[in-house]
Design a protein around this motif. Structure first.
Motif, PDB file in Angstrom:
ATOM      1  N   SER A  16       0.811  -1.212  -0.028  1.00 43.45           N
ATOM      2  CA  SER A  16      -0.109   0.095  -0.082  1.00 43.45           C
ATOM      3  C   SER A  16       0.671   1.379  -0.081  1.00 43.45           C
ATOM      4  O   SER A  16       0.332   2.401   0.225  1.00 43.45           O
ATOM      5  N   SER A  17       2.181   1.106  -0.155  1.00 45.51           N
ATOM      6  CA  SER A  17       3.077   2.379  -0.024  1.00 45.51           C
ATOM      7  C   SER A  17       4.186   2.191  -0.877  1.00 45.51           C
ATOM      8  O   SER A  17       4.614   1.145  -1.306  1.00 45.51           O
ATOM      9  N   GLN A  18       4.697   3.274  -1.550  1.00 44.03           N
ATOM     10  CA  GLN A  18       5.745   3.361  -2.592  1.00 44.03           C
ATOM     11  C   GLN A  18       7.207   3.860  -1.597  1.00 44.03           C
ATOM     12  O   GLN A  18       6.874   4.284  -0.456  1.00 44.03           O
ATOM     13  N   TYR A  19       8.153   3.882  -2.765  1.00 41.46           N
ATOM     14  CA  TYR A  19       9.449   4.424  -1.902  1.00 41.46           C
ATOM     15  C   TYR A  19       9.142   5.874  -1.996  1.00 41.46           C
ATOM     16  O   TYR A  19       8.712   6.621  -2.966  1.00 41.46           O
ATOM     17  N   GLU A  20       9.724   6.890  -0.913  1.00 43.62           N
ATOM     18  CA  GLU A  20       9.401   8.183  -0.994  1.00 43.62           C
ATOM     19  C   GLU A  20      10.622   8.957  -0.767  1.00 43.62           C
ATOM     20  O   GLU A  20      11.726   8.467   0.035  1.00 43.62           O
ATOM     21  N   ILE A  21      10.924   9.958  -1.393  1.00 44.83           N
ATOM     22  CA  ILE A  21      11.961  11.035  -1.135  1.00 44.83           C
ATOM     23  C   ILE A  21      11.456  12.246  -0.382  1.00 44.83           C
ATOM     24  O   ILE A  21      10.534  12.929  -1.031  1.00 44.83           O
TER      25      ILE A  21
END
Length: 638
Positions: A111-116
């Motif tokens: 339910s989540s992606q990688y984030e910057i």
């Protein structure tokens, strides 16, 4: 239930597990604008086989406008990496990692992606959690708690930056959606107060007024946009911004003679401080006098509208001025001089999407097709120069410019104009290949077909059967170009079977009606201007296949911001479009189909798989590309 959701949300906020970190790393952990970010991926610790690759970073939400949305990674030892420098305006972004065909997709969790996130001196800068809230529907399309999660992040943003104007309004807009009617008036009043405060903070600055306009749109108060402009006109009538708004309002009036007279009155108010506001007025006057054949007056305004400014759109205006003068056969020497200047300078300016923000100025978006677009535009400029030379009775120079332009020229109207010029020179042999090229770019244009049809008699093609065979060969030629492209982009995603769609009689659309047919599903809404603008082209393709039992059109109101009544009333008010209208009753359908903007058109094969997806307004190009997609699916499914 609420407590359970909050608990689940807190779990979602926790750092990724050690395994995920081993798969993907982002360094530095607290990157600042100007830092070089390195994203590393170890496929050996993922579901991807060691031998697979190459891999790509896919930015699914990002404001890195200058970067491609898909970045190729490079193999370095046992890992794949990509490095890039964060731009000065960088803010929150999220991404996944995938292989070439996206059959393998690596993300932080289901339910989540990688984030910057972006920092300054170790502190999170403003806008990161605002960006995170925007990304929620992208990161977790199937969540039942999208709005609540967005609200959570907006509150986090405001806890760090309580004066974040957009976050304040986005939060209020979300609360308006979920509040009882008794509270909505209070919330709206609160939101309007935020916008009013922003307006009063700097009412003479265009960038600030753009944010005021954005604020009204966020709150759904579109009607107030014109109202606030009237306030500016009333309070600051002779300031630069007041003059600009007065002119914007004036130039929309229909009586051009009256507009010219009123512009004359406003010009008496011109000062060194507000002169820049008159650019639109000068352009209007130039166009007016050209259209009325008054070269004396038009020549007065040409220097005023061709001052080269730091505006990446200016080249488009110059090209339009040249074409206007050419159309009206006026000031041709001036047009030629401007056109040659344009040819020399256009390569220095962007030819596609440009974004403007007061804080950053113009931002040119990444455009992998820039070189091809530039070549096409330069060909159009050369073609215009040839037409100008022909009008100036310099036939030899005109032919030279035509020869330079034709190989790269993709504009059917210009190709047609060149062919007509060849015919004026009694050179039908040169006209025919140019008309054939025009037909390949615009086979739906009746004027081009008629002109070509009347010209091919020179080749002895003078009976109906031969003519039909001739045009069939041309049709096959232009479609083959599309077919080669389709082989690279064709997909194979099943269309959901659990949809809820009704027609304008509220009769449900059944899955059986889609079976064994090529189905064109066009998502639109009454408020979507590009959707409506595409209808005339979509309708032409529909009419071609209206009686074809293999093809079905579903012109589907997305249900976003529209009710069934909205869709029905619009369809009844626009009987010129007689294709079958439908209404989407499934609020999750767009998420299931990964539709984030409209117009979006899906083309399904006879097995119910989505083979093609078209996003955005294409204009006349839709005629060919959609027609070719239908014919391509027919051929591969024979």
């Amino acid at each position: 239930m609420i407590k359970l959701f909050k608990h689940a949300l807190l779990l979602l906020m926790l750092p990724a597990t050690g395994i995920v970190k081993a798969q993907v790393s982002i360094l530095p952990q607290k990157a600042a604008a100007g830092d070089t970010v390195t994203i590393s991926f170890d496929p050996g610790k993922s579901a991807a086989a060691h031998s697979e690759g190459p891999f790509f970073v896919d930015f699914n939400y990002s404001n890195f406008y200058e970067f491609p949305s898909r970045m190729p990674m490079k193999r370095e030892g046992g890992q794949w990496q990509v490095r890039f420098k964060l731009p000065a305006y960088a803010n929150f972004s999220c991404f996944t990692i995938s292989d070439r065909d996206k059959k393998f997709v690596q993300q932080a969790s289901d339910s989540s992606q990688y984030e910057i996130y972006v920092y300054k001196q170790g502190k999170l800068i403003a806008g990161n959690y605002l960006g995170k809230s925007y990304s929620v529907p992208v990161q977790d399309k199937n969540s039942d708690h999208i709005i609540a999660t967005q609200e959570y992040y907006l509150k986090k943003e405001l806890s760090l930056y309580p004066d974040n104007y957009e976050a304040q309004l986005r939060l209020i807009a979300l609360q308006l959606k979920n509040s009882p009617s008794a509270q909505q008036a209070r919330l709206l009043k609160k939101g309007l107060a935020v916008v009013e405060k922003k307006f009063r903070s700097n009412p003479l600055f265009e960038g600030n007024l753009n944010k005021v306009t954005m604020g009204y749109l966020i709150l759904g108060q579109n009607q107030k946009v014109d109202s606030i402009r009237q306030v500016v006109i009333n309070e600051f009538p002779n300031k630069k911004i007041g003059i600009s708004y007065r002119l914007n309002k004036l130039l929309r009036e229909q009586d051009s003679t009256a507009v010219v007279a009123k512009i004359g009155e406003l010009l008496r108010l011109k000062t060194t401080d507000n002169e820049a506001a008159y650019a639109g007025a000068y352009e209007y006057l130039f166009t007016y006098y050209v259209q009325h054949g008054d070269s004396v007056q038009a020549r007065k305004y040409l220097p005023l509208i061709t001052r080269w400014e730091e505006d990446p759109y200016k080249w488009r205006a110059y090209k339009a001025y040249v074409e206007l003068l050419l159309e009206h056969k006026l000031m041709l020497q001036d047009a030629s001089k401007l056109n040659l200047y344009l040819l020399d300078s256009v390569a220095a300016y962007p030819v596609s999407l440009v974004r403007y923000f007061p804080e950053t100025g113009y931002l040119v978006a990444h455009d992998p097709g820039k070189a091809d677009k530039l070549a096409a535009i330069q060909a159009e400029i050369r073609a215009n120069q040839g037409l100008l030379m022909a009008q100036l009775n310099q036939a030899e120079a005109a032919r030279e410019w035509f020869a330079k332009s034709i190989p790269a020229l993709q504009s059917a109207p210009l190709l047609r104009a060149i062919a007509i010029q060849y015919q004026r020179w009694n050179d039908a042999a040169s006209a025919i290949p140019v008309l054939e090229a025009a037909y390949r770019y615009a086979p739906f244009d009746p004027a081009i077909r008629q002109l070509l049809d009347s010209t091919i008699a020179i080749r002895g093609i003078d009976n109906a059967a031969e003519r039909q065979a001739y045009f069939s060969r041309l049709d096959k030629q232009w479609k083959q170009g599309y077919y080669q492209e389709f082989q690279q982009i064709i997909g194979n995603t099943p269309f959901p079977t659990d949809f809820s769609i009704v027609d304008m009689d509220k009769k449900p659309l059944l899955q059986a009606e889609l079976r064994d047919r090529i189905v064109i599903i066009d998502f639109w809404a009454t408020w979507c201007k590009p959707c409506i603008a595409s209808f005339p082209y979509l309708h032409q393709v529909y009419k071609k296949y209206a009686d074809d039992p293999q093809v079905k059109f579903v012109i589907l109101n997305s249900g976003s911001g529209n009710s069934w009544d909205d869709a029905s009333k619009w369809a009844q008010a626009n009987p010129q479009f007689d294709f079958p209208f439908y209404y989407n009753q499934d609020k999750k359908l767009s998420s299931k189909l990964d539709i984030t903007s409209i117009p979006t058109t899906l083309i399904l094969d006879k097995k119910g798989n989505i083979r093609f997806r078209k996003v955005g307004f294409e204009g006349e190009k839709l005629l060919q590309s959609l027609d070719a997609m239908i014919e391509y699916l027919k051929e591969i499914e024979q």
